[in-house]
Design a protein around this motif. Sequence first.
Motif, short mmCIF file in Angstrom:
data_model
loop_
_atom_site.label_atom_id
_atom_site.label_comp_id
_atom_site.label_asym_id
_atom_site.label_seq_id
_atom_site.Cartn_x
_atom_site.Cartn_y
_atom_site.Cartn_z
N MET A 1 0.84 -1.20 0.00
CA MET A 1 0.00 0.00 0.00
C MET A 1 0.88 1.25 0.00
SD MET A 1 -2.97 1.10 2.73
CE MET A 1 -1.81 1.38 4.05
N ALA A 2 0.54 2.23 -0.84
CA ALA A 2 1.33 3.45 -0.93
C ALA A 2 1.19 4.27 0.35
CB ALA A 2 0.86 4.29 -2.12
N PRO A 3 2.27 4.99 0.74
CA PRO A 3 2.19 5.83 1.94
C PRO A 3 1.05 6.85 1.82
CG PRO A 3 4.47 5.62 1.19
CD PRO A 3 3.60 5.03 0.12
N LEU A 4 0.41 7.15 2.94
CA LEU A 4 -0.74 8.05 2.93
C LEU A 4 -0.35 9.51 2.86
CD1 LEU A 4 -2.96 6.30 5.63
CD2 LEU A 4 -3.08 6.10 3.14
N GLY A 5 0.87 9.85 3.21
CA GLY A 5 1.30 11.25 3.18
C GLY A 5 2.64 11.42 3.86
N ARG A 6 3.35 12.47 3.48
CA ARG A 6 4.66 12.78 4.05
C ARG A 6 4.48 13.89 5.08
NH1 ARG A 6 9.83 14.86 0.44
NH2 ARG A 6 11.49 14.43 1.98
N ILE A 7 4.90 13.63 6.31
CA ILE A 7 4.61 14.55 7.42
C ILE A 7 5.91 14.92 8.14
CG2 ILE A 7 3.37 14.85 9.59
CD1 ILE A 7 1.32 12.84 8.58
N LEU A 8 6.10 16.21 8.39
CA LEU A 8 7.25 16.70 9.15
C LEU A 8 6.82 17.02 10.57
CD1 LEU A 8 10.25 17.58 9.13
CD2 LEU A 8 9.44 19.91 8.63
N ILE A 9 7.49 16.40 11.55
CA ILE A 9 7.22 16.65 12.97
C ILE A 9 8.28 17.60 13.49
CG2 ILE A 9 6.92 15.59 15.24
CD1 ILE A 9 6.67 12.88 13.58
N VAL A 10 7.86 18.77 13.96
CA VAL A 10 8.80 19.78 14.45
C VAL A 10 8.62 19.93 15.96
CG1 VAL A 10 9.64 22.14 14.18
CG2 VAL A 10 8.56 20.98 12.24
N ASP A 11 9.60 19.46 16.71
CA ASP A 11 9.52 19.52 18.17
C ASP A 11 10.93 19.38 18.72
OD1 ASP A 11 8.94 18.81 21.04
OD2 ASP A 11 6.88 18.82 20.29
N ASP A 12 11.25 20.14 19.76
CA ASP A 12 12.60 20.07 20.33
C ASP A 12 12.74 18.93 21.33
OD1 ASP A 12 10.89 21.47 22.07
OD2 ASP A 12 12.59 22.34 23.13
N GLU A 13 11.66 18.21 21.62
CA GLU A 13 11.72 17.08 22.54
C GLU A 13 11.84 15.77 21.75
OE1 GLU A 13 8.96 17.01 25.83
OE2 GLU A 13 8.40 19.09 25.43
N ARG B 1 6.58 7.25 15.36
CA ARG B 1 6.27 5.82 15.29
C ARG B 1 4.78 5.57 15.12
NH1 ARG B 1 9.21 3.13 20.32
NH2 ARG B 1 9.01 5.22 21.20
N ALA B 2 3.97 6.41 15.76
CA ALA B 2 2.52 6.26 15.62
C ALA B 2 2.08 6.58 14.19
CB ALA B 2 1.80 7.16 16.61
N LEU B 3 2.65 7.63 13.60
CA LEU B 3 2.31 8.00 12.23
C LEU B 3 2.74 6.90 11.25
CD1 LEU B 3 3.27 11.79 12.22
CD2 LEU B 3 0.97 10.85 12.05
N ALA B 4 3.94 6.37 11.48
CA ALA B 4 4.43 5.30 10.60
C ALA B 4 3.54 4.07 10.70
CB ALA B 4 5.88 4.96 10.96
N ALA B 5 3.11 3.74 11.92
CA ALA B 5 2.23 2.59 12.11
C ALA B 5 0.89 2.79 11.42
CB ALA B 5 2.02 2.33 13.60
N ALA B 6 0.47 4.06 11.29
CA ALA B 6 -0.81 4.38 10.65
C ALA B 6 -0.68 4.49 9.13
CB ALA B 6 -1.38 5.67 11.22
N GLY C 1 -7.84 -12.16 9.45
CA GLY C 1 -6.99 -12.71 8.40
C GLY C 1 -5.86 -11.80 7.99
N GLU C 2 -5.82 -10.56 8.54
CA GLU C 2 -4.76 -9.60 8.22
C GLU C 2 -3.96 -9.29 9.48
OE1 GLU C 2 -6.53 -6.09 6.63
OE2 GLU C 2 -7.84 -7.17 5.25
N SER C 3 -2.70 -8.88 9.27
CA SER C 3 -1.86 -8.48 10.39
C SER C 3 -2.19 -7.05 10.80
CB SER C 3 -0.39 -8.59 10.00
OG SER C 3 0.44 -8.05 11.02
N VAL C 4 -2.35 -6.82 12.09
CA VAL C 4 -2.59 -5.48 12.63
C VAL C 4 -1.41 -5.13 13.52
CG1 VAL C 4 -4.15 -4.01 13.95
CG2 VAL C 4 -5.08 -5.90 12.61
N SER C 5 -0.75 -4.01 13.23
CA SER C 5 0.46 -3.64 13.96
C SER C 5 0.15 -3.26 15.40
CB SER C 5 1.17 -2.48 13.26
OG SER C 5 0.42 -1.29 13.42
N LYS C 6 1.15 -3.40 16.27
CA LYS C 6 0.99 -3.01 17.66
C LYS C 6 0.72 -1.50 17.76
CE LYS C 6 3.89 -6.62 19.70
NZ LYS C 6 5.07 -6.88 20.54
N GLY C 7 1.37 -0.73 16.89
CA GLY C 7 1.16 0.71 16.92
C GLY C 7 -0.28 1.09 16.64
N ARG C 8 -0.89 0.40 15.68
CA ARG C 8 -2.30 0.69 15.37
C ARG C 8 -3.20 0.28 16.52
NH1 ARG C 8 -5.06 1.10 10.18
NH2 ARG C 8 -7.29 1.14 10.61
#
Length: 247
Positions: free
Chosen positions: A1-13, A22-27, A195-202
């Motif tokens: 499945m093609a990626p749903l979108g490219r997202i930049l996370i901007v945070d100093d932490e 990791r949550a976005l990647a899992a989604a 019948g499908e694998s569901v990731s722990k992140g999801r």
Amino acid sequence: MAPLGRILIVDDEPKIRSFVGRALAAAGYTPESAGSGAEAVRSCGANRYDLVILDLVMPDMDGRQVLRELLSCRPDQAVIVLSCVADVAAKVDLLERGAQDYLTKPFSLAELLARVRVRLRDEAHEAGGPGLAEPRPLMPPLTAPRHSGTAVGEVIKAGHVMLDVGRLVADIGHGPVPLTRLEFLLLRELAEHAGESVSKGRLLASVWGYDFDPGSNVVDVCVRRIRSKLGFELIKTVRGEGYQLVS
């Protein structure tokens, strides 16, 4: 499945960047990160992102300045602000400056993912493209009918499993077995994708929201409880991926 979108996370932490990434990647998204305002401006100048998730308070640049420079470079850039600043005036100010959404820390990971999906869907529609598929709510009410399996009234069927929504019980042919709310939610999520694998992140995002880091073993513990009640063969471990309800 093609990626749903490219997202930049901007945070100093770093922990927040890692957790959200990791949550976005899992989604199904493609996350990238920037640890400072200056780095974010450089990244957006060199790359095109479907969405920027922007922390408002950073040591090198004020988030308002970062937003201004991002929109100066790309006026159509979609931005969701994440901030510990909760007053209404700040929210109104950032929205008037061009941010599409504003979420206050501490935030619900489930809510953030839902807002990301809505924002990317709306951006696709505004661009005149086909848009993303209508998103499935991360945590719908227990009485909501499901689109996977066959839901009749308050009973969900998936393979040999019957889930009674009103009573929070599962039946695999040997009589109803009571489940806790979390066990029921996890099993229902797996039943939706039988019948499908569901990731722990999801599973974490769908059942627990933001309360547990994707590195937590809370999913494994809950699966063990379900297996002890309904049998080990019901849920298959997919190594390196997640879990699968055997259909």
